[in-house]
Motif scaffolding. Structure first.
Motif, PDB file in Angstrom:
ATOM      1  N   PRO A  21       0.667  -1.218  -0.065  1.00 57.40           N
ATOM      2  CA  PRO A  21       0.123  -0.061   0.089  1.00 57.40           C
ATOM      3  C   PRO A  21       0.926   1.377   0.116  1.00 57.40           C
ATOM      4  O   PRO A  21       0.503   2.334  -0.679  1.00 57.40           O
ATOM      5  CB  PRO A  21      -0.831  -0.185   1.556  1.00 57.40           C
ATOM      6  CG  PRO A  21      -0.823  -1.612   1.628  1.00 57.40           C
ATOM      7  CD  PRO A  21       0.404  -2.266   0.979  1.00 57.40           C
ATOM      8  N   ALA A  22       2.149   1.255   0.698  1.00 52.38           N
ATOM      9  CA  ALA A  22       2.848   2.646   0.599  1.00 52.38           C
ATOM     10  C   ALA A  22       3.243   2.488  -0.817  1.00 52.38           C
ATOM     11  O   ALA A  22       3.234   3.900  -1.139  1.00 52.38           O
ATOM     12  CB  ALA A  22       3.958   2.015   1.767  1.00 52.38           C
ATOM     13  N   CYS A  23       3.949   1.633  -1.442  1.00 52.59           N
ATOM     14  CA  CYS A  23       4.360   1.856  -3.009  1.00 52.59           C
ATOM     15  C   CYS A  23       3.286   2.327  -3.785  1.00 52.59           C
ATOM     16  O   CYS A  23       3.580   3.240  -4.492  1.00 52.59           O
ATOM     17  CB  CYS A  23       4.720   0.642  -3.520  1.00 52.59           C
ATOM     18  SG  CYS A  23       6.466   0.240  -3.410  1.00 52.59           S
ATOM     19  N   THR A  24       1.976   1.763  -3.709  1.00 51.42           N
ATOM     20  CA  THR A  24       0.869   2.164  -4.676  1.00 51.42           C
ATOM     21  C   THR A  24       0.433   3.556  -4.417  1.00 51.42           C
ATOM     22  O   THR A  24       0.014   4.212  -5.336  1.00 51.42           O
ATOM     23  CB  THR A  24      -0.166   1.238  -4.630  1.00 51.42           C
ATOM     24  OG1 THR A  24      -0.665   0.929  -3.459  1.00 51.42           O
ATOM     25  CG2 THR A  24       0.040  -0.036  -5.211  1.00 51.42           C
ATOM     26  N   GLN A  25       0.680   3.923  -3.086  1.00 52.82           N
ATOM     27  CA  GLN A  25       0.111   5.401  -2.570  1.00 52.82           C
ATOM     28  C   GLN A  25       1.141   6.258  -3.242  1.00 52.82           C
ATOM     29  O   GLN A  25       0.796   7.325  -3.775  1.00 52.82           O
ATOM     30  CB  GLN A  25       0.270   5.362  -0.965  1.00 52.82           C
ATOM     31  CG  GLN A  25      -0.067   6.953  -0.677  1.00 52.82           C
ATOM     32  CD  GLN A  25      -0.234   6.994   0.849  1.00 52.82           C
ATOM     33  OE1 GLN A  25       0.850   6.689   1.636  1.00 52.82           O
ATOM     34  NE2 GLN A  25      -1.290   7.653   1.349  1.00 52.82           N
TER      35      GLN A  25
END
Length: 86
Positions: A21-25
């Protein structure tokens, strides 16, 4: 507003918890259209983890998933799986 470098890119996010989720954010911050796919039986596990206020998404979840759209589907069924691959 200046054009963002990933404007026009579509990303389907099947990740959960921290790193995915941090990457896609970050992709969303750079302009990508991110669709987060969640389970139909409660969504992402982090919606409930470290919850400060009852019946509200946890701050942990909202911090990692801002700027994303969300869709709950059961990817274990054939129709949903075909839809997710379009």
């Amino acid at each position: 507003m200046a054009d963002l470098p990933l404007a026009g890119i579509k990303v389907i996010d099947f990740t959960g918890v921290q790193s995915g989720p941090a990457c896609t954010q970050m992709l969303a911050w750079f302009g990508a259209d991110v669709l987060k796919v969640e389970r139909v039986d409660g969504g992402d596990a982090t919606r409930r983890q470290l919850r400060d206020i009852p019946d509200v998404d946890a701050l942990y979840f909202t911090m990692l998933n801002s700027n994303k759209r969300s869709l709950a589907i059961n990817t274990k069924t054939a129709p949903a799986w075909r839809s997710s691959r379009r």
